[in-house]
Design a protein around this motif. Structure first.
Motif, mmCIF file in Angstrom:
data_model
loop_
_atom_site.group_PDB
_atom_site.id
_atom_site.type_symbol
_atom_site.label_atom_id
_atom_site.label_comp_id
_atom_site.label_asym_id
_atom_site.label_seq_id
_atom_site.Cartn_x
_atom_site.Cartn_y
_atom_site.Cartn_z
ATOM 1 N N GLY A 70 15.120 84.335 72.526
ATOM 2 C CA GLY A 70 13.884 85.086 72.257
ATOM 3 C C GLY A 70 13.095 84.506 71.094
ATOM 4 N N GLY A 71 12.054 85.247 70.716
ATOM 5 C CA GLY A 71 11.159 84.760 69.664
ATOM 6 C C GLY A 71 11.868 84.600 68.325
ATOM 7 N N THR A 72 12.732 85.530 68.005
ATOM 8 C CA THR A 72 13.427 85.465 66.709
ATOM 9 C C THR A 72 14.273 84.200 66.623
ATOM 10 O OG1 THR A 72 13.467 87.870 66.567
ATOM 11 C CG2 THR A 72 15.078 86.675 65.225
ATOM 12 N N GLU A 73 15.025 83.939 67.678
ATOM 13 C CA GLU A 73 15.862 82.729 67.634
ATOM 14 C C GLU A 73 15.006 81.464 67.611
ATOM 15 O OE1 GLU A 73 18.953 82.167 70.655
ATOM 16 O OE2 GLU A 73 19.050 80.075 70.021
ATOM 17 N N VAL A 174 4.349 76.866 64.933
ATOM 18 C CA VAL A 174 3.482 77.999 65.248
ATOM 19 C C VAL A 174 4.301 79.061 65.986
ATOM 20 C CG1 VAL A 174 1.432 78.741 66.519
ATOM 21 C CG2 VAL A 174 1.466 76.489 65.439
ATOM 22 N N ASP A 175 4.260 80.280 65.469
ATOM 23 C CA ASP A 175 4.872 81.403 66.184
ATOM 24 C C ASP A 175 3.799 81.932 67.147
ATOM 25 O OD1 ASP A 175 5.542 83.959 67.010
ATOM 26 O OD2 ASP A 175 6.566 84.480 65.157
ATOM 27 N N ALA A 176 3.968 81.610 68.424
ATOM 28 C CA ALA A 176 2.959 81.996 69.426
ATOM 29 C C ALA A 176 3.462 83.132 70.305
ATOM 30 C CB ALA A 176 2.571 80.783 70.268
ATOM 31 N N PHE A 197 8.118 81.048 71.546
ATOM 32 C CA PHE A 197 7.675 81.957 72.614
ATOM 33 C C PHE A 197 8.766 82.977 72.916
ATOM 34 C CE2 PHE A 197 5.945 77.683 73.549
ATOM 35 C CZ PHE A 197 4.586 77.962 73.433
ATOM 36 N N SER A 198 8.340 84.093 73.502
ATOM 37 C CA SER A 198 9.294 85.122 73.905
ATOM 38 C C SER A 198 8.848 85.718 75.237
ATOM 39 C CB SER A 198 9.337 86.202 72.826
ATOM 40 O OG SER A 198 10.202 87.241 73.210
ATOM 41 N N ALA A 199 9.801 85.902 76.161
ATOM 42 C CA ALA A 199 9.436 86.324 77.521
ATOM 43 C C ALA A 199 8.966 87.770 77.609
ATOM 44 C CB ALA A 199 10.628 86.118 78.460
ATOM 45 N N HIS A 200 9.542 88.650 76.767
ATOM 46 C CA HIS A 200 9.299 90.088 77.002
ATOM 47 C C HIS A 200 7.937 90.573 76.514
ATOM 48 C CE1 HIS A 200 10.336 91.994 72.952
ATOM 49 N NE2 HIS A 200 10.792 90.769 72.767
ATOM 50 N N LYS A 201 7.145 89.668 75.939
ATOM 51 C CA LYS A 201 5.798 90.066 75.523
ATOM 52 C C LYS A 201 4.785 89.870 76.652
ATOM 53 C CE LYS A 201 7.401 90.572 71.280
ATOM 54 N NZ LYS A 201 7.536 91.841 70.593
ATOM 55 N N LEU A 202 5.212 89.260 77.739
ATOM 56 C CA LEU A 202 4.259 89.009 78.832
ATOM 57 C C LEU A 202 4.818 89.390 80.201
ATOM 58 C CD1 LEU A 202 3.931 85.234 79.647
ATOM 59 C CD2 LEU A 202 5.307 85.954 77.746
#
Ligand SMILES: Cc1ncc(COP(=O)(O)O)c(C=O)c1O
Length: 384
Positions: A70-73, A174-176, A197-202
């Motif tokens: 995820g985004g944090t990792e 960049v944290d996108a 990037f993180s999947a659960h935001k989209l």
């Protein structure tokens, strides 16, 4: 669950196409991608198809995508991975309004002996350019700046920062996480080295994300074990999650403009209805006033005199899910570091609510939510 969900910046409902892809992966293709037999090869092929889809969507090579949890990792891997191969450079430059995944990583790097400089922002949430220029020097290893802020939606001048960092031979991360799905990200034209990037935001699943790592960049692995992800991220891959992530990216590419327009419309409608239903000066909108300088799906509003916690609890009782925007994993709300860094008065920062919109929201819901906010506001004001 019934109710009105206005917290899409926290997480989004899973898209039906994502659910279908994941279901078929979990039921039909359960192999371990490291296994040499047919089951394993099929799982590997699923991952490589997903990698190609995501790479194509953001304009990079599939080899430059590292799947993560995820985004944090992804943020952690970018920062600690770059720091691991610092070659003597000891300075990191970031902004005061990053997500805690970056800020807390920076705090840990400070404890490890790095110097971190936090660039202040203007009242709009955009970083102070001169401060950035002053902060970087030949000792700077990495600049990390988010694409769009998760609390107020303000966009940063990513292309301009990327040019500056490249000229000075400094890595740029960049944290996108909030931007993918709403912004046109083309890494073939953007000199960024690392992007999260993180999947659960989209509309994808929770617990899966990716780090773009340019082929120019060497990253020190932060997980040790198998040789997955070209030895940059050990651990058996989350095959269904990765396939779901790619399905969400493919959909977001297809419907991005529609999604942008829809979010913009709902945001404006909420703001207009609040203005119609509330007394003058009852609320202020936080963030960038210019539409081109903000993410379309986030509206951050303060109701001075009414604490964030009280408003959120009353909204929840009415079945409306909104957020403070600030971290509240402990259950206790802290005043947002983002709003304080933007120079908002404590009373304004302490009364902020983030509404964030998504594909499933209807105009009716937005009007109903704004009117409920107004009713709550008036009842609380009458008591005080
Ligand atoms: C800007 C930003 N970065 C990082 C994260 C962390 O992502 P994840 O929830 O996938 O760990 C979030 C999540 O809210 C975010 O908004």
């Amino acid at each position: 669950m019934t109710g009105i969900y206005l917290d899409h910046a926290a997480t989004t409902p899973m898209l039906p196409a994502v659910r279908d892809v994941m279901f078929s992966c979990m039921t039909g293709g359960f192999g371990n991608a490291s296994s040499l037999h047919g089951f394993g090869r099929r799982a590997k092929a699923t991952i490589e198809d997903a990698r190609a889809t995501i790479a194509e969507a953001i304009g990079c090579s599939p080899r430059e995508i590292i799947f993560t949890s995820g985004g944090t990792e992804s943020d952690n891997l970018a920062l600690f991975g770059a720091a691991a191969l610092a070659q003597g450079k000891r300075r990191i430059v970031t902004t005061a309004i990053e997500h805690h995944a970056v800020l807390h990583s920076c705090a840990q790097l400070e404890r490890q002996g790095f110097e971190v400089r936090y660039i202040p922002v203007h009242k709009t949430g955009q970083l102070q350019w001169e401060a950035l220029e002053r902060a970087i020097d030949q000792d700077t290893l990495l600049v990390s700046v988010m694409y769009g802020n998760n609390e107020v939606g303000t966009l940063q001048p990513i292309a301009r920062i990327a040019e500056l960092a490249r000229q000075r031979n400094i890595l740029f991360h960049v944290d996108a996480v909030q931007a993918l799905g709403y912004c046109d990200i083309d890494l073939s034209a953007l000199p960024v080295d690392l992007m999260s990037f993180s999947a659960h935001k989209l509309g994808g699943p929770q617990g899966v994300g990716a780090l773009y790592c340019s082929s120019r960049v060497k990253l020190g692995a932060q997980m040790f074990g198998g040789g997955q992800e070209r030895k940059r991220r050990a651990g058996t891959e989350n095959v269904a999650g990765i396939a779901g992530f790619a399905a969400a990216v493919a959909q977001s590419l297809q419907f991005r403009e529609q999604r942008q327009q829809n979010a913009r419309l709902l945001r404006q409608m909420m703001q207009d209805e609040l203005a119609r239903s509330l007394p003058e000066h009852a609320f202020v909108v936080n963030g960038h006033p210019d539409e081109a300088e903000r993410l379309p799906h986030i509206l951050n509003v303060s109701f001075p005199g009414i604490s964030t916690e009280t408003m959120l609890m009353r909204l929840d009782l009415e079945g409306i899910a909104a957020a403070s925007g600030s971290a509240c994993s402990s259950g206790a709300l802290e005043t947002s570091h983002v709003l304080l860094a933007m120079g908002l008065e404590p009373e304004v920062a302490g009364s902020a609510i983030r509404f964030s919109f998504g594909d499933g929201n209807t105009e009716r819901e937005i009007i109903a939510a704004a009117r409920t906010v107004a009713t709550i506001f008036k009842s609380l004001r009458n008591k005080s």
